[in-house]
Motif scaffolding. Structure first.
Motif, PDB file in Angstrom:
ATOM      1  N   LEU A 157       0.821  -1.085  -0.026  1.00  0.00           N
ATOM      2  CA  LEU A 157       0.054   0.014   0.008  1.00  0.00           C
ATOM      3  C   LEU A 157       0.836   1.126  -0.093  1.00  0.00           C
ATOM      4  O   LEU A 157       2.211   1.143   0.339  1.00  0.00           O
ATOM      5  CB  LEU A 157      -0.887   0.072   1.156  1.00  0.00           C
ATOM      6  N   TYR A 158       0.229   2.444  -0.143  1.00  0.00           N
ATOM      7  CA  TYR A 158       0.905   3.806   0.011  1.00  0.00           C
ATOM      8  C   TYR A 158       1.395   3.781   1.545  1.00  0.00           C
ATOM      9  O   TYR A 158       2.571   4.344   1.707  1.00  0.00           O
ATOM     10  CB  TYR A 158      -0.164   4.801  -0.184  1.00  0.00           C
ATOM     11  N   VAL A 159       0.933   3.394   2.361  1.00  0.00           N
ATOM     12  CA  VAL A 159       1.064   3.722   3.765  1.00  0.00           C
ATOM     13  C   VAL A 159       2.112   2.432   4.215  1.00  0.00           C
ATOM     14  O   VAL A 159       2.760   2.594   5.100  1.00  0.00           O
ATOM     15  CB  VAL A 159       0.087   3.540   4.834  1.00  0.00           C
ATOM     16  N   ILE A 176      -4.296   9.136   4.104  1.00  0.00           N
ATOM     17  CA  ILE A 176      -5.473   9.355   4.945  1.00  0.00           C
ATOM     18  C   ILE A 176      -6.551   8.542   4.473  1.00  0.00           C
ATOM     19  O   ILE A 176      -7.346   7.958   5.245  1.00  0.00           O
ATOM     20  CB  ILE A 176      -5.799  10.901   5.029  1.00  0.00           C
ATOM     21  N   LEU A 177      -6.686   8.501   3.085  1.00  0.00           N
ATOM     22  CA  LEU A 177      -7.647   7.716   2.545  1.00  0.00           C
ATOM     23  C   LEU A 177      -7.465   6.205   2.897  1.00  0.00           C
ATOM     24  O   LEU A 177      -8.278   5.481   2.801  1.00  0.00           O
ATOM     25  CB  LEU A 177      -7.604   7.996   1.051  1.00  0.00           C
ATOM     26  N   ALA A 191     -14.527   9.816   2.998  1.00  0.00           N
ATOM     27  CA  ALA A 191     -13.496   9.740   2.092  1.00  0.00           C
ATOM     28  C   ALA A 191     -13.488  10.863   0.857  1.00  0.00           C
ATOM     29  O   ALA A 191     -12.737  11.245   0.683  1.00  0.00           O
ATOM     30  CB  ALA A 191     -13.349   8.367   1.303  1.00  0.00           C
ATOM     31  N   LEU A 192     -15.050  10.998   0.599  1.00  0.00           N
ATOM     32  CA  LEU A 192     -15.118  12.137  -0.151  1.00  0.00           C
ATOM     33  C   LEU A 192     -14.551  13.520   0.082  1.00  0.00           C
ATOM     34  O   LEU A 192     -14.257  14.271  -0.663  1.00  0.00           O
ATOM     35  CB  LEU A 192     -16.859  12.194  -0.572  1.00  0.00           C
ATOM     36  N   ASN A 193     -14.952  13.725   1.556  1.00  0.00           N
ATOM     37  CA  ASN A 193     -14.387  15.009   2.114  1.00  0.00           C
ATOM     38  C   ASN A 193     -12.889  15.125   1.910  1.00  0.00           C
ATOM     39  O   ASN A 193     -12.335  16.172   1.783  1.00  0.00           O
ATOM     40  CB  ASN A 193     -14.771  15.120   3.461  1.00  0.00           C
TER      41      ASN A 193
END
Lengths: 429, 432
Positions: free
Chosen positions: A287-289, B85-86, B115-117
């Protein structure tokens, strides 16, 4: 989504009913042996079957038939699962609900019958012209692995790391084996597949089961398929510990160095710890993280591409990265350091939760793609595991931090492979 | 919200244009597990010459800045990567830049509105520093070097440079190792202020979510933000006629078999909207007839060993530039190039049968319906067609309305001066 598996004329058939797709997908899978010679034979066979039949001998005639079925997609592919070679016939066509022409479904099943049972064989050999053409094209495809540097580097890593295991057999085939194959040999390969392989059938889409059964029985003529079962090993099963790791470097005239690191997982698909290995892989480099992305790419700016993957049946964990030649040592030690942290029990708890959440998301998304659904269920059937995605989701949810540490402790570094540019030469922009 | 229904293919779309100019399209799909959201700006690698917001004069930006900006927007003020964050919410984030569009996206099966925010916020809250710009240069340099080793990328780029003199389509979308070093945080802000205004953007959400909740989330998110007044963005493209720069070019790489591409450059004619789409569809039908797997030519090329499975035909049609590309891996590189060239030139008088024309129409139709299984396809094509001023679900109508006589419109494109050949050749000749 509703799942039903039953024997129809002694063939294991699975119906997956879902009203979300605008198409119907039918897959007929033949499970045979994956070995040095048979991999090449079956790779060539799948190409012959995909591009020519007795009734539609040329690519032109075959494609025209598919066009008449509102651009139905038809393919035949061969892919390995350890010592098994799976040849699959795939047919996808638009659900007649959306078409003015309601005969498409019946004709699609008749076409599949033709494709499976009436290849372009006369007098025990494939049509020579078609055979030579497909042989030439396959030869080129095998040679062209060289052009795809990532794929080439992965094959070379496997050649060096596990030369005597099925995992190092290229699914496309081997040039030396290919060279000597004749149209008679391939007709035998076909006969052997039809009469000796274990067959499974999958139907997915928005349909009535009784109606589907009638198509399978009357139009596909499912009774003609073999009802045999086979029992080739599905995964590597040795424990490899205390390995003396090796480093191998090869050269090409390229701009970027490809780094491939191979580990032995010592954890296999039916092991209780397999879900933990999958979670580990996501945390480490999926993943990205993930650690690799964050440390090697974001913190040290050493790479654009960096990821890890697990080939569970081969018991392999592989890290790949595209880097500068001068930074091979730095990148390698960062990659190995991040891995050691898991063995030492130094684990990022937040990342652990995120990895699980993302895996669950992936599994739910899998149900939005018809081919992913069938592939998932077929694999689970092979390994004798529950075909319900929800059951697998539960297993992932139940993975603990201790499981991840335990699984990491079982992993051993095996081979570090680099494909670099020749010393002193500079290319590119 | 306005409801649009497309009964023939069983699709519905809700549309709303917000006060700040942002166009929102919601496509609910209750039977799917996931939701896919795409937030895109009509700004890509060819938009390199424009009047920056608040200025009067045209400026030129370093090559690859649109793609660089795409990378950099993910970094938030707090120094956290928005993709993380997503990911932490269980969503998978991604982004892409092409010639005309930059798009940011996620897919998820849970916490759609959170997620949209995040998506709306990170794209609309740029944060660039000298330090984070410098760090990105290292990463993108590796990305560009990766492409330098991919022969198909070099084939395409070489052909484009052969065909186009100064239109930015002749440049790598990511720029060059040198050009990205000229990118500064000030330039990134300039580009951002110009092209990331909501009125130049579109948001598409497709999947399993509640439509009313969704539009409420979006409205609330946008109401809290300040944007400058809507202005008209002035961009300039160096549009060209169909005269190619070089009719031949080649480059050597460490590969085993030559790769050859034959290109046909389309002249700039100011086409847009349905007219442009019609041109694209007709070209598709024509190439299918001439080089498709059902054509006699395809079989002939196989028989003569001119092509391999890598043979492909590509059509690229945009408002400011367009071309066709026919390529393959082959040992008979000159023979292939001559064969294709000759066939292309023969199209100055099209002889397709009506039967074939109708069959290929059916093929395009079936293909389109099949693709609608995939939410990613729906969202990405939605944007693709939207920026071309076409409604995706009306593509069916446009296909059905194509007539055999329309083919005549294409004949004028197939002239010698529009054709160029490019090869990627092996560095070392390998014995066969």
């Amino acid at each position: 989504m509703k799942l039903l598996t039953e024997m129809i004329d002694n063939v294991k058939t699975t119906f997956i009913q879902s009203n979300k797709f605008k198409t119907i997908v039918i897959k007929v899978l033949f499970r045979g042996k994956n070995a040095h010679d048979s991999a090449t034979q079956r790779s060539l066979l799948s190409r012959l079957l995909a591009n020519s039949t007795a009734k539609y001998p040329t690519k032109k005639e075959l494609t025209n038939k598919l066009y008449d079925l509102y651009e139905a997609s038809f393919s035949v592919g061969s892919s390995p699962i350890y010592e098994n070679s799976i040849v699959s016939f795939n047919l996808e066509f638009v659900n007649s609900k959306y078409l003015p022409d309601k005969k498409v479904t019946k004709e699609a099943f008749e076409f599949l019958h033709e494709a499976i049972f009436y290849p372009n064989i006369t007098k025990n050999q494939f049509d020579e012209k078609v055979f030579q053409e497909e042989k030439r094209l396959l030869k080129v495809s095998i040679e062209n692995i060289y052009n795809n540097k990532n794929r080439y580097a992965l094959r070379r890593l496997l050649d060096h790391m596990c030369p005597d295991e099925p995992s190092s057999i290229s699914p496309l085939g081997d040039l030396e084996v290919l060279k000597n194959l004749t149209s008679k040999d391939l007709a035998l390969t076909y006969q052997k597949m039809i009469s000796e392989d274990e067959v499974s059938v999958y139907c997915l889409g928005d349909f009535d089961i009784e109606e589907m059964k009638s198509y399978l029985i009357n139009n596909l003529k499912i009774a003609k398929l073999s009802s045999k079962t086979v029992n080739y090993p599905l995964h590597f099963n040795e424990i490899r510990k205390n390995i003396t790791s090796k480093e191998i470097s090869e050269e090409q005239d390229i701009n970027q160095t490809k780094l491939m690191i191979g580990f032995r997982t010592n954890t296999y698909p039916t092991d209780k710890l397999l879900p933990a290995l999958i979670v580990f892989n996501i945390m480490y480099g999926g993943l990205y993280v993930s650690d690799l992305f964050q440390v090697v790419r974001e913190k040290h700016s050493l790479a654009y591409e960096i990821a890890s993957q697990v080939i569970s049946e081969a018991g392999l964990l592989i890290v790949n990265a595209g880097i500068e030649k001068s930074q091979i040592n730095q990148a390698t030690s960062l990659i190995i350091n991040e891995f050691r942290k898991y063995q030492e029990g130094r684990i990022n708890h937040e990342l652990f939760e995120v990895a699980k959440t993302n895996l669950l998301n992936d599994l739910k998304e899998l149900e939005d793609d018809p081919y992913s659904i069938i592939n998932f269920i077929y694999r689970r059937h092979l390994f004798n595991l529950s075909p319900n995605v929800d059951d697998y989701i539960k297993q992932i949810q139940n993975v603990t931090l201790e499981d991840v540490i335990a699984v990491a402790k079982n992993i051993e570094l095996d081979t570090i492979y680099t494909l670099t540019n020749k010393a002193g030469e500079h290319y590119g922009a | 919200m306005e409801l649009r229904k497309y009964d023939q293919i069983d699709e519905i779309v809700y549309y709303e244009k917000l006060d700040n100019g942002l166009k929102v399209y919601l496509i609910p799909k209750k039977t799917y597990n996931k939701t896919y959201a795409l937030f895109a700006t009509k700004y890509g690698s060819i938009d390199n010459r424009f009047v920056p917001y608040g200025k009067e004069e045209y400026e030129i930006m370093p090559l690859g800045i649109a793609h660089f900006l795409e990378h950099k927007l993910f970094e938030t003020k707090e120094g956290i990567d928005a993709a993380n964050i997503l990911t932490n919410l269980g969503a998978q984030a991604n982004a892409y830049t092409n010639y005309t569009t930059t798009a940011y996206l996620f897919s998820t099966t849970d916490k759609v509105f959170e997620a949209l925010n995040v998506l709306l916020d990170f794209v609309q809250e740029p944060y660039f520093t000298d330090e984070n710009v410098a760090r990105e240069q290292g990463i993108i340099e590796q990305e560009l070097k990766m492409y330098l080793d991919i022969p198909s990328e070099q084939l395409r780029l070489g052909l484009l440079k052969n065909m186009f003199k100064e239109h930015y389509i002749n440049q790598d979308i990511g720029g060059t190792v040198e050009s990205i070093k000229e990118i500064t945080k000030e330039k990134l802000y300039t580009v951002y202020e110009t092209f990331y205004h909501p009125s130049n953007m579109v948001l598409v959400v497709v999947g399993n979510f509640d439509v009313n909740e969704c539009i409420k989330t979006i409205r609330n998110n946008q109401q809290n933000k300040q944007f400058h007044p809507i202005t008209n963005i002035k961009r300039e493209y160096l549009c060209e006629d169909n005269q190619v720069v070089n009719s031949y070019g080649e480059v050597k790489m460490d590969i085993l078999m030559p790769k050859v591409a034959v290109g046909l450059k389309l002249p700039y004619e100011g086409l847009s909207g349905e007219e442009l789409l019609k041109q694209e569809l007709l070209l598709k039908i024509l190439l299918e007839d001439v080089f498709g797997t059902t054509s006699n030519n395809y079989q002939e090329m196989l028989d003569k060993e001119l092509i391999t499975r890598s043979f492909s035909t590509n059509i690229f049609v945009e408002q400011t530039a367009g071309f066709l590309m026919i390529s393959t891996d082959t040992l008979k590189d000159d023979e292939f190039a001559n064969y294709v060239k000759e066939k292309l030139l023969s199209l100055n008088s099209i002889k397709m049968s009506k039967n074939n024309f109708n069959r290929y129409k059916k093929v395009i139709l079936g293909n389109f319906i099949k693709s609608l299984n995939y939410l990613e396809y729906i969202a990405n094509s939605f944007i693709y067609y939207h920026f071309k001023e076409v409604d995706i679900f009306k593509v069916l109508d446009i296909i059905e309305k194509l007539t055999y006589n329309d083919l005549k419109l294409l004949e004028k494109y197939f002239v010698k001066k529009a054709i160029s050949i490019f090869k990627v050749l092996p560095k070392n000749i390998v014995k066969q």
